[in-house]
Design a protein around this motif. Structure first.
Motif, mmCIF file in Angstrom:
data_model
loop_
_atom_site.group_PDB
_atom_site.id
_atom_site.type_symbol
_atom_site.label_atom_id
_atom_site.label_comp_id
_atom_site.label_asym_id
_atom_site.label_seq_id
_atom_site.Cartn_x
_atom_site.Cartn_y
_atom_site.Cartn_z
ATOM 1 N N VAL A 1 -30.851 -50.082 -24.552
ATOM 2 C CA VAL A 1 -30.805 -48.885 -25.385
ATOM 3 C C VAL A 1 -31.898 -48.940 -26.439
ATOM 4 C CG1 VAL A 1 -29.427 -47.569 -27.043
ATOM 5 C CG2 VAL A 1 -28.337 -48.533 -25.001
ATOM 6 N N LYS A 2 -31.993 -50.075 -27.131
ATOM 7 C CA LYS A 2 -33.012 -50.259 -28.167
ATOM 8 C C LYS A 2 -33.251 -51.742 -28.360
ATOM 9 C CE LYS A 2 -34.212 -48.835 -32.889
ATOM 10 N NZ LYS A 2 -35.468 -48.178 -32.474
ATOM 11 N N GLN A 3 -34.501 -52.128 -28.432
ATOM 12 C CA GLN A 3 -34.861 -53.533 -28.627
ATOM 13 C C GLN A 3 -34.888 -53.853 -30.124
ATOM 14 O OE1 GLN A 3 -35.420 -55.959 -26.118
ATOM 15 N NE2 GLN A 3 -34.420 -54.317 -24.969
ATOM 16 N N LEU A 4 -33.718 -54.053 -30.696
ATOM 17 C CA LEU A 4 -33.612 -54.346 -32.127
ATOM 18 C C LEU A 4 -34.058 -55.774 -32.417
ATOM 19 C CD1 LEU A 4 -30.086 -52.779 -32.776
ATOM 20 C CD2 LEU A 4 -32.291 -51.785 -33.372
ATOM 21 N N PRO A 5 -34.701 -56.011 -33.552
ATOM 22 C CA PRO A 5 -35.074 -57.374 -33.950
ATOM 23 C C PRO A 5 -33.853 -58.116 -34.501
ATOM 24 C CG PRO A 5 -35.763 -55.833 -35.636
ATOM 25 C CD PRO A 5 -35.188 -55.003 -34.518
ATOM 26 N N VAL A 6 -32.938 -58.466 -33.620
ATOM 27 C CA VAL A 6 -31.641 -59.010 -34.030
ATOM 28 C C VAL A 6 -31.786 -60.317 -34.795
ATOM 29 C CG1 VAL A 6 -29.372 -59.762 -33.210
ATOM 30 C CG2 VAL A 6 -30.552 -57.888 -32.047
ATOM 31 N N ALA A 7 -32.732 -61.149 -34.392
ATOM 32 C CA ALA A 7 -32.892 -62.444 -35.066
ATOM 33 C C ALA A 7 -33.221 -62.280 -36.546
ATOM 34 C CB ALA A 7 -33.969 -63.267 -34.366
ATOM 35 N N ASP A 8 -33.862 -61.172 -36.910
ATOM 36 C CA ASP A 8 -34.177 -60.930 -38.319
ATOM 37 C C ASP A 8 -32.911 -60.753 -39.162
ATOM 38 O OD1 ASP A 8 -36.860 -61.088 -37.823
ATOM 39 O OD2 ASP A 8 -37.239 -58.937 -37.913
ATOM 40 N N LEU A 9 -31.796 -60.444 -38.512
ATOM 41 C CA LEU A 9 -30.540 -60.226 -39.230
ATOM 42 C C LEU A 9 -29.733 -61.515 -39.425
ATOM 43 C CD1 LEU A 9 -29.339 -56.936 -37.467
ATOM 44 C CD2 LEU A 9 -30.295 -57.135 -39.766
ATOM 45 N N LEU A 10 -30.154 -62.607 -38.799
ATOM 46 C CA LEU A 10 -29.359 -63.834 -38.840
ATOM 47 C C LEU A 10 -29.084 -64.372 -40.249
ATOM 48 C CD1 LEU A 10 -30.727 -65.799 -35.745
ATOM 49 C CD2 LEU A 10 -28.579 -64.537 -35.965
ATOM 50 N N PRO A 11 -30.010 -64.239 -41.223
ATOM 51 C CA PRO A 11 -29.687 -64.716 -42.570
ATOM 52 C C PRO A 11 -28.458 -64.041 -43.168
ATOM 53 C CG PRO A 11 -32.043 -64.415 -42.369
ATOM 54 C CD PRO A 11 -31.435 -63.838 -41.121
ATOM 55 N N ALA A 12 -28.057 -62.894 -42.625
ATOM 56 C CA ALA A 12 -26.848 -62.216 -43.117
ATOM 57 C C ALA A 12 -25.622 -63.105 -42.981
ATOM 58 C CB ALA A 12 -26.637 -60.907 -42.353
ATOM 59 N N LEU A 13 -25.627 -64.020 -41.999
ATOM 60 C CA LEU A 13 -24.486 -64.921 -41.817
ATOM 61 C C LEU A 13 -24.372 -65.916 -42.963
ATOM 62 C CD1 LEU A 13 -24.878 -65.641 -37.992
ATOM 63 C CD2 LEU A 13 -23.286 -64.056 -39.102
ATOM 64 N N LEU A 14 -25.471 -66.200 -43.625
ATOM 65 C CA LEU A 14 -25.439 -67.062 -44.805
ATOM 66 C C LEU A 14 -25.112 -66.268 -46.061
ATOM 67 C CD1 LEU A 14 -28.646 -69.207 -44.121
ATOM 68 C CD2 LEU A 14 -26.272 -69.798 -43.607
ATOM 69 N N VAL A 15 -25.554 -65.014 -46.092
ATOM 70 C CA VAL A 15 -25.338 -64.176 -47.264
ATOM 71 C C VAL A 15 -23.879 -63.732 -47.363
ATOM 72 C CG1 VAL A 15 -26.004 -62.020 -48.412
ATOM 73 C CG2 VAL A 15 -27.728 -63.389 -47.222
ATOM 74 N N ALA A 16 -23.226 -63.472 -46.234
ATOM 75 C CA ALA A 16 -21.862 -62.925 -46.234
ATOM 76 C C ALA A 16 -20.868 -63.771 -47.043
ATOM 77 C CB ALA A 16 -21.371 -62.733 -44.803
ATOM 78 N N PRO A 17 -20.787 -65.089 -46.831
ATOM 79 C CA PRO A 17 -19.850 -65.879 -47.647
ATOM 80 C C PRO A 17 -20.202 -65.850 -49.135
ATOM 81 C CG PRO A 17 -20.505 -67.106 -45.700
ATOM 82 C CD PRO A 17 -21.422 -65.925 -45.800
ATOM 83 N N LEU A 18 -21.495 -65.787 -49.469
ATOM 84 C CA LEU A 18 -21.902 -65.763 -50.881
ATOM 85 C C LEU A 18 -21.472 -64.459 -51.547
ATOM 86 C CD1 LEU A 18 -25.513 -67.237 -50.540
ATOM 87 C CD2 LEU A 18 -23.413 -68.438 -51.186
ATOM 88 N N LEU A 19 -21.676 -63.338 -50.858
ATOM 89 C CA LEU A 19 -21.252 -62.049 -51.426
ATOM 90 C C LEU A 19 -19.734 -61.961 -51.487
ATOM 91 C CD1 LEU A 19 -23.722 -59.429 -49.893
ATOM 92 C CD2 LEU A 19 -23.791 -60.563 -52.121
ATOM 93 N N THR A 20 -19.059 -62.567 -50.518
ATOM 94 C CA THR A 20 -17.591 -62.580 -50.554
ATOM 95 C C THR A 20 -17.096 -63.348 -51.767
ATOM 96 O OG1 THR A 20 -17.509 -62.513 -48.129
ATOM 97 C CG2 THR A 20 -15.507 -63.182 -49.264
#
Length: 273
Positions: free
Chosen positions: A247-266
């Motif tokens: 459907v769309k070739q999203l740059p998914v790997a660029d989003l991986l730092p979100a997994l580190l940010v999520a616990p910090l924002l929580t």
């Protein structure tokens, strides 16, 4: 595999939280056994997939890839629904869970884009292709490596299972993930080629590193933080599904730092609650 989320993810998380440290009377396996098993099943599964893949015509391989994309989308949606988990909503203000996930993806995406993680992952896949599979089409190899790496390495079970093994709480979660990843790698390799087998290296590095983190930390993420991470990972997996569905070739790997940010924002949201 990493796609074990939603209700299954909650069962695994509950088991991890309630289980205490290993005692001397319990059978003990060396720390890292779960990751070693996971690497082995990816290699075996992708090897079997390569054996049968060349016997399938293009239409069958495309259909298999589409089916994998649809299943990835389904389980990604289940994981994303963890944003409404009671453990998370009761720990923060109303509306904060959605903002945590949004902020994690936005901040993580900016970090990943600045670091060009997608480009780095593709370059690494290209180097592996030159070393491991010179006769393989580079574009197909890189796509198989990137997609399978994201599927196998994104999700709460990868993180929680690896950290818990480092804490000495056993590798049961990673053994279960190993079985699921083995079946997934078989299907992926049949349609995406030998690049899927190369993702075993990423599995070893990512899960091995997280196991070391578990050894150093001495504790696991609280439930609210885990569910925020699960929801964020679910949305990242939606991007993987869109790639599989072409459907769309999203740059998914660029989003991986979100997994580190999520616990910090929580943690920030819990502090302000």
């Amino acid at each position: 595999m990493t796609l074990l989320t939603g209700s299954w993810g909650k069962i695994v998380a509950d088991a991890a939280i309630t289980r205490g440290p290993i005692t001397m009377g319990e059978p003990y396996m060396f720390i890292g056994a779960g990751t070693a098993a996971n690497v082995a099943t990816v290699l075996i599964g992708s090897g079997l997939g390569l054996l049968v893949g060349h016997r399938l015509d293009e239409r069958v391989r495309t259909t298999v890839t589409t089916a994998l994309g649809l299943v990835t989308l389904l389980i990604a949606a289940q994981a994303a629904m963890d944003v409404s988990a009671s453990e998370l909503t009761s720990a923060v203000d109303r509306g904060a869970p959605t903002l945590v996930v949004l902020g994690s993806l936005a901040i993580g995406g900016m970090i990943g884009s600045i670091l060009r993680l997608e480009d780095a992952l593709e370059r690494f896949g290209g180097r592996l292709q030159k070393v491991l599979a010179r006769g393989e089409d580079e574009g197909r190899f890189v796509e198989g490596f990137v997609v399978s790496t994201l599927v196998f390495c994104v999700g709460p079970l990868t993180i929680l299972g690896s950290i818990n093994e480092g804490l000495g709480r056993g590798a049961d979660q990673l053994f279960l993930k190993s079985v699921l990843d083995g079946f997934a790698s078989l299907a992926f390799a049949a349609s995406l080629g030998i690049g899927v087998m190369a993702s075993a290296l990423a599995v070893g590095v990512v899960q091995g590193s997280l196991t070391v983190v578990g050894v150093l930390l001495g504790s696991v993420l609280p439930e609210p933080h885990l569910f925020a991470l699960s929801a964020t990972g679910g949305l990242i997996l939606v991007g993987v599904a869109l790639r599989l569905l072409d459907v769309k070739q999203l740059p998914v790997a660029d989003l991986l730092p979100a997994l580190l940010v999520a616990p910090l924002l929580t943690q920030l949201a819990v502090s302000l609650h």
